[in-house]
Design a protein around this motif. Structure first.
Motif, mmCIF file in Angstrom:
data_model
loop_
_atom_site.group_PDB
_atom_site.id
_atom_site.type_symbol
_atom_site.label_atom_id
_atom_site.label_comp_id
_atom_site.label_asym_id
_atom_site.label_seq_id
_atom_site.Cartn_x
_atom_site.Cartn_y
_atom_site.Cartn_z
ATOM 1 N N GLN A 123 0.813 -1.213 0.000
ATOM 2 C CA GLN A 123 0.000 0.000 0.000
ATOM 3 C C GLN A 123 0.850 1.269 0.000
ATOM 4 O OE1 GLN A 123 -2.955 0.088 3.085
ATOM 5 N NE2 GLN A 123 -3.798 2.022 2.404
ATOM 6 N N ALA A 124 1.951 1.255 0.722
ATOM 7 C CA ALA A 124 2.825 2.438 0.757
ATOM 8 C C ALA A 124 3.434 2.685 -0.621
ATOM 9 C CB ALA A 124 3.923 2.267 1.803
ATOM 10 N N ALA A 125 3.849 1.625 -1.303
ATOM 11 C CA ALA A 125 4.401 1.773 -2.656
ATOM 12 C C ALA A 125 3.326 2.274 -3.613
ATOM 13 C CB ALA A 125 4.981 0.446 -3.147
ATOM 14 N N ALA A 126 2.112 1.773 -3.465
ATOM 15 C CA ALA A 126 1.010 2.227 -4.318
ATOM 16 C C ALA A 126 0.764 3.717 -4.114
ATOM 17 C CB ALA A 126 -0.261 1.426 -4.023
ATOM 18 N N HIS A 127 0.780 4.150 -2.861
ATOM 19 C CA HIS A 127 0.576 5.566 -2.567
ATOM 20 C C HIS A 127 1.686 6.419 -3.186
ATOM 21 C CE1 HIS A 127 -0.364 9.261 -0.481
ATOM 22 N NE2 HIS A 127 0.895 9.310 -0.092
ATOM 23 N N GLN A 128 2.938 5.989 -3.030
ATOM 24 C CA GLN A 128 4.064 6.736 -3.600
ATOM 25 C C GLN A 128 3.974 6.796 -5.122
ATOM 26 O OE1 GLN A 128 6.434 8.607 -2.152
ATOM 27 N NE2 GLN A 128 5.287 8.219 -0.293
ATOM 28 N N LEU A 129 3.649 5.679 -5.742
ATOM 29 C CA LEU A 129 3.524 5.641 -7.204
ATOM 30 C C LEU A 129 2.421 6.591 -7.667
ATOM 31 C CD1 LEU A 129 4.390 4.383 -9.911
ATOM 32 C CD2 LEU A 129 2.762 2.528 -9.451
ATOM 33 N N ARG A 130 1.285 6.557 -6.994
ATOM 34 C CA ARG A 130 0.178 7.448 -7.373
ATOM 35 C C ARG A 130 0.550 8.907 -7.148
ATOM 36 N NH1 ARG A 130 -2.925 3.986 -4.577
ATOM 37 N NH2 ARG A 130 -3.159 5.493 -2.905
ATOM 38 N N SER A 131 1.021 9.231 -5.957
ATOM 39 C CA SER A 131 1.219 10.644 -5.627
ATOM 40 C C SER A 131 2.393 11.278 -6.361
ATOM 41 C CB SER A 131 1.384 10.825 -4.112
ATOM 42 O OG SER A 131 2.561 10.214 -3.652
ATOM 43 N N ARG A 132 3.433 10.502 -6.611
ATOM 44 C CA ARG A 132 4.624 11.080 -7.230
ATOM 45 C C ARG A 132 4.646 10.959 -8.745
ATOM 46 N NH1 ARG A 132 9.800 9.038 -5.312
ATOM 47 N NH2 ARG A 132 10.521 10.793 -6.534
ATOM 48 N N PHE A 133 3.983 9.943 -9.293
ATOM 49 C CA PHE A 133 4.079 9.730 -10.735
ATOM 50 C C PHE A 133 2.715 9.738 -11.430
ATOM 51 C CE2 PHE A 133 4.424 6.963 -14.520
ATOM 52 C CZ PHE A 133 5.345 7.715 -15.236
ATOM 53 N N LEU A 134 1.815 8.870 -11.014
ATOM 54 C CA LEU A 134 0.563 8.704 -11.752
ATOM 55 C C LEU A 134 -0.335 9.931 -11.696
ATOM 56 C CD1 LEU A 134 -0.255 5.017 -10.758
ATOM 57 C CD2 LEU A 134 0.661 5.845 -12.944
ATOM 58 N N ASP A 135 -0.559 10.489 -10.515
ATOM 59 C CA ASP A 135 -1.464 11.640 -10.407
ATOM 60 C C ASP A 135 -0.948 12.876 -11.155
ATOM 61 O OD1 ASP A 135 -3.179 10.034 -8.943
ATOM 62 O OD2 ASP A 135 -2.679 10.934 -7.002
ATOM 63 N N PRO A 136 0.329 13.258 -10.974
ATOM 64 C CA PRO A 136 0.808 14.415 -11.734
ATOM 65 C C PRO A 136 0.767 14.186 -13.251
ATOM 66 C CG PRO A 136 2.311 13.947 -9.932
ATOM 67 C CD PRO A 136 1.339 12.801 -10.004
ATOM 68 N N ARG A 137 1.094 12.984 -13.673
ATOM 69 C CA ARG A 137 1.058 12.675 -15.100
ATOM 70 C C ARG A 137 -0.381 12.698 -15.615
ATOM 71 N NH1 ARG A 137 3.886 11.124 -19.415
ATOM 72 N NH2 ARG A 137 5.758 11.578 -18.247
ATOM 73 N N ARG A 138 -1.319 12.139 -14.850
ATOM 74 C CA ARG A 138 -2.730 12.139 -15.255
ATOM 75 C C ARG A 138 -3.239 13.565 -15.423
ATOM 76 N NH1 ARG A 138 -7.480 8.839 -15.696
ATOM 77 N NH2 ARG A 138 -5.882 7.318 -16.216
ATOM 78 N N GLU A 139 -2.848 14.434 -14.549
ATOM 79 C CA GLU A 139 -3.283 15.828 -14.654
ATOM 80 C C GLU A 139 -2.800 16.442 -15.977
ATOM 81 O OE1 GLU A 139 -5.551 18.870 -13.607
ATOM 82 O OE2 GLU A 139 -5.394 17.020 -12.451
ATOM 83 N N ARG A 140 -1.554 16.188 -16.333
ATOM 84 C CA ARG A 140 -1.028 16.718 -17.604
ATOM 85 C C ARG A 140 -1.696 16.036 -18.804
ATOM 86 N NH1 ARG A 140 4.073 16.206 -14.756
ATOM 87 N NH2 ARG A 140 4.577 14.488 -16.140
ATOM 88 N N GLU A 141 -1.993 14.751 -18.688
ATOM 89 C CA GLU A 141 -2.691 14.054 -19.779
ATOM 90 C C GLU A 141 -4.102 14.604 -19.959
ATOM 91 O OE1 GLU A 141 -0.391 9.748 -19.471
ATOM 92 O OE2 GLU A 141 -2.251 10.056 -18.350
ATOM 93 N N ARG A 142 -4.773 14.934 -18.865
ATOM 94 C CA ARG A 142 -6.105 15.555 -18.974
ATOM 95 C C ARG A 142 -6.009 16.853 -19.777
ATOM 96 N NH1 ARG A 142 -6.805 14.669 -13.090
ATOM 97 N NH2 ARG A 142 -8.054 12.784 -12.918
ATOM 98 N N GLY A 143 -5.010 17.666 -19.443
ATOM 99 C CA GLY A 143 -4.829 18.919 -20.171
ATOM 100 C C GLY A 143 -4.589 18.686 -21.650
ATOM 101 N N LEU A 144 -3.785 17.674 -21.972
ATOM 102 C CA LEU A 144 -3.523 17.317 -23.369
ATOM 103 C C LEU A 144 -4.823 16.975 -24.092
ATOM 104 C CD1 LEU A 144 -1.578 16.424 -25.708
ATOM 105 C CD2 LEU A 144 -1.591 14.158 -24.619
ATOM 106 N N ILE A 145 -5.625 16.116 -23.496
ATOM 107 C CA ILE A 145 -6.887 15.677 -24.094
ATOM 108 C C ILE A 145 -7.838 16.860 -24.258
ATOM 109 C CG2 ILE A 145 -8.931 14.222 -23.743
ATOM 110 C CD1 ILE A 145 -6.372 12.613 -24.313
ATOM 111 N N GLU A 146 -7.947 17.668 -23.232
ATOM 112 C CA GLU A 146 -8.859 18.809 -23.288
ATOM 113 C C GLU A 146 -8.424 19.833 -24.330
ATOM 114 O OE1 GLU A 146 -8.795 19.909 -19.166
ATOM 115 O OE2 GLU A 146 -10.316 18.399 -18.641
#
Length: 182
Positions: A123-146
């Motif tokens: 769970q700690a690794a999942a949290h780190q992966l989401r908060s440091r990599f997946l969430d920031p990248r998803r935000e930029r991908e949303r902007g790309l799509i929009e």
């Protein structure tokens, strides 16, 4: 929002780390992961291959997950940047093709898949992966799509996320199951 949360980097404390040693540790971790797999990757082996003391690694990274994440973030910024500015549908398609190649062909993509697999049991690794990599990248991908006007200009955020999930999910499914791309 702090700059650390948008770039995916961890805040640092203490003295600045030697950049040559940092790169040696990141490369050693990637090489050893490819050679031995996540379960057999150890801080001791990373230190030995990088030519640094184990204490040096622990001063800057609390775990092998953090080392791999730093390398993944750096590699993704270099080999898989999310386009900024004005984009069209073809730019979105090109981005997802680069994402596929990143995951299936590049060492950093293998690190990404290893971290995804490990996150299923830690769970700690999942949290780190989401908060440091997946969430920031998803935000930029949303902007790309929009910015490309997809799926339709003014569509609900859930529609944008669904489009990303469809594309990324298919790529990751194939990579994680080693299924051939058709």
């Amino acid at each position: 929002m702090s700059s650390n949360s948008t770039t995916g980097t961890r805040p640092r404390t203490g003295n600045r780390r030697d950049d040559d040693a940092r790169r040696a540790v990141l490369h050693a971790a990637d090489d050893l992961l490819a050679e031995h797999g996540f379960a057999k990757l150890t801080i001791e082996a990373i230190a030995r291959q990088a030519g640094v003391a184990k204490q040096t690694i622990y001063r800057w990274w609390p775990s092998k997950v953090e080392i791999l994440l730093d390398g993944l973030i750096e590699g993704a910024e270099k080999y898989l940047p999310v386009p900024d500015g004005r984009v069209e549908e073809a730019d979105v398609e090109a981005y997802f093709e680069r994402f596929r190649r990143f995951v299936e062909e590049l060492p950093d993509g293998k690190v990404f898949c290893a971290l995804l697999g490990h996150a299923q049991h830690d769970q700690a690794a999942a949290h780190q992966l989401r908060s440091r990599f997946l969430d920031p990248r998803r935000e930029r991908e949303r902007g790309l799509i929009e910015r490309a006007g997809l799926p339709r200009a003014g569509a609900a955020p859930a529609a944008v996320d669904a489009l990303i999930d469809e594309r990324v999910g298919a790529i990751l499914w194939r990579a994680m199951t080693r299924a051939p791309v058709r």
